[in-house]
Design an enzyme around this catalytic site. Structure first.
Site, short mmCIF file in Angstrom:
data_model
loop_
_atom_site.label_atom_id
_atom_site.label_comp_id
_atom_site.label_asym_id
_atom_site.label_seq_id
_atom_site.Cartn_x
_atom_site.Cartn_y
_atom_site.Cartn_z
N CYS A 229 0.70 -1.19 -0.12
CA CYS A 229 0.08 0.36 0.03
C CYS A 229 0.87 1.41 0.28
O CYS A 229 1.30 1.38 -0.69
CB CYS A 229 -0.69 -0.17 1.15
SG CYS A 229 -2.48 0.84 0.93
N HIS B 74 -3.78 -5.40 2.05
CA HIS B 74 -2.86 -5.78 2.92
C HIS B 74 -2.08 -7.01 3.35
O HIS B 74 -3.53 -7.40 4.08
CB HIS B 74 -3.42 -4.97 3.94
CG HIS B 74 -2.99 -2.98 4.00
ND1 HIS B 74 -2.74 -2.99 5.60
CD2 HIS B 74 -3.90 -2.35 3.41
CE1 HIS B 74 -2.29 -1.09 5.11
NE2 HIS B 74 -3.21 -0.77 3.67
N GLU C 176 -1.40 -8.32 5.04
CA GLU C 176 -0.47 -9.18 5.84
C GLU C 176 -1.74 -9.19 7.48
O GLU C 176 -1.97 -9.87 8.77
CB GLU C 176 -0.17 -7.78 7.34
CG GLU C 176 -0.01 -6.43 7.35
CD GLU C 176 -0.55 -5.88 6.29
OE1 GLU C 176 -0.21 -5.88 4.68
OE2 GLU C 176 -0.59 -4.55 6.91
N1 GLN Z 1 -4.13 6.70 1.48
C1 GLN Z 1 -2.31 6.00 1.86
C2 GLN Z 1 -1.41 7.27 1.53
O1 GLN Z 1 -1.91 7.51 0.19
C3 GLN Z 1 -1.69 5.02 1.78
C4 GLN Z 1 -2.66 4.20 2.39
C5 GLN Z 1 -2.50 2.85 2.96
O2 GLN Z 1 -1.29 2.71 3.54
N2 GLN Z 1 -3.46 1.72 4.15
O3 GLN Z 1 0.01 7.27 1.42
#
Ligand code: GLN
Length: 189
Positions: free
Chosen positions: A78, A171, A173
């Site tokens: 992410c 995610h 994890e």
């Molecule tokens: N929206 C977050 C960002 O722009 C990322 C979200 C996440 O890691 N779950 O950094």
């Protein structure tokens, strides 16, 4: 083998538990010295702008960039994918280590976060699908020629590999399917 999880901010703790469940030795990384002591690294989800700020503030950006460029096996999830990419919308600095362009928060706000079924190629074995938890996830909008797409949600690439980097916009994890972390532990140095 000693895994590190970048623990400046965000969802780092669950990665330590998953790596422990897989029998790997893993510890939190917050300083350049701690980075020196690991031979592979997880960049967790969280807030990429905050992580970038803290990475610079704590002197981690330069050594971390160098280690990944030199081939340290890395799992980015992410916000971690946003950090490694070569282009971010809305405009934000990034490390340019993974040849993808991303759009932050492209699937909507926190309330639009979702669990979805990802379709996999044969890299992770069967089953050919995986549940993915998407939390204000980035959308991968361009993929360079050296980057392999392992998983898609609808048409969008959500699990990718490029040399020593495994990148998930979701995610892994947070579910009991440990195949992404297992593939991370199998990455060649
Ligand atoms: N929206 C977050 C960002 O722009 C990322 C979200 C996440 O890691 N779950 O950094």
């Amino acid at each position: 083998m000693h895994c590190g999880v970048l623990a400046l901010q965000g969802a780092w703790h669950a990665h330590l538990s998953v790596l422990g469940r897989l029998g790997a030795t893993a510890s939190a990384v917050r300083t350049p010295d701690e980075l020196d002591n690991v031979d592979r690294l997880v960049l967790p989800g969280g807030e990429s702008s905050a992580m970038l700020y803290l990475m610079r503030h704590d002197g981690l950006q330069e050594p971390l960039t160098r280690r990944i460029r030199e081939g340290m096996p890395t799992l980015a999830t992410c916000a971690g994918v946003i950090l490694l990419s070569r282009n971010v919308l809305p405009d934000q600095p990034c490390l340019g280590l993974l040849d993808v362009a991303v759009e932050r928060n492209a699937y909507g706000r926190q309330i639009a976060s979702t669990v979805a079924t990802i379709k996999l190629d044969d890299s992770l074995g069967s089953p050919a699908t995986m549940e993915g938890v998407f939390i204000r996830a980035p959308r991968v909008t361009e993929v360079g020629p050296q980057v392999k797409v392992i998983g898609r949600w609808k048409e969008d690439p959500v699990l990718l590999q490029s040399n020593c980097i495994l990148a998930a916009t979701f995610h892994p994890e947070l579910t009991d399917d440990l195949r992404v972390h297992r593939a991370f532990l199998d990455l060649k140095e």
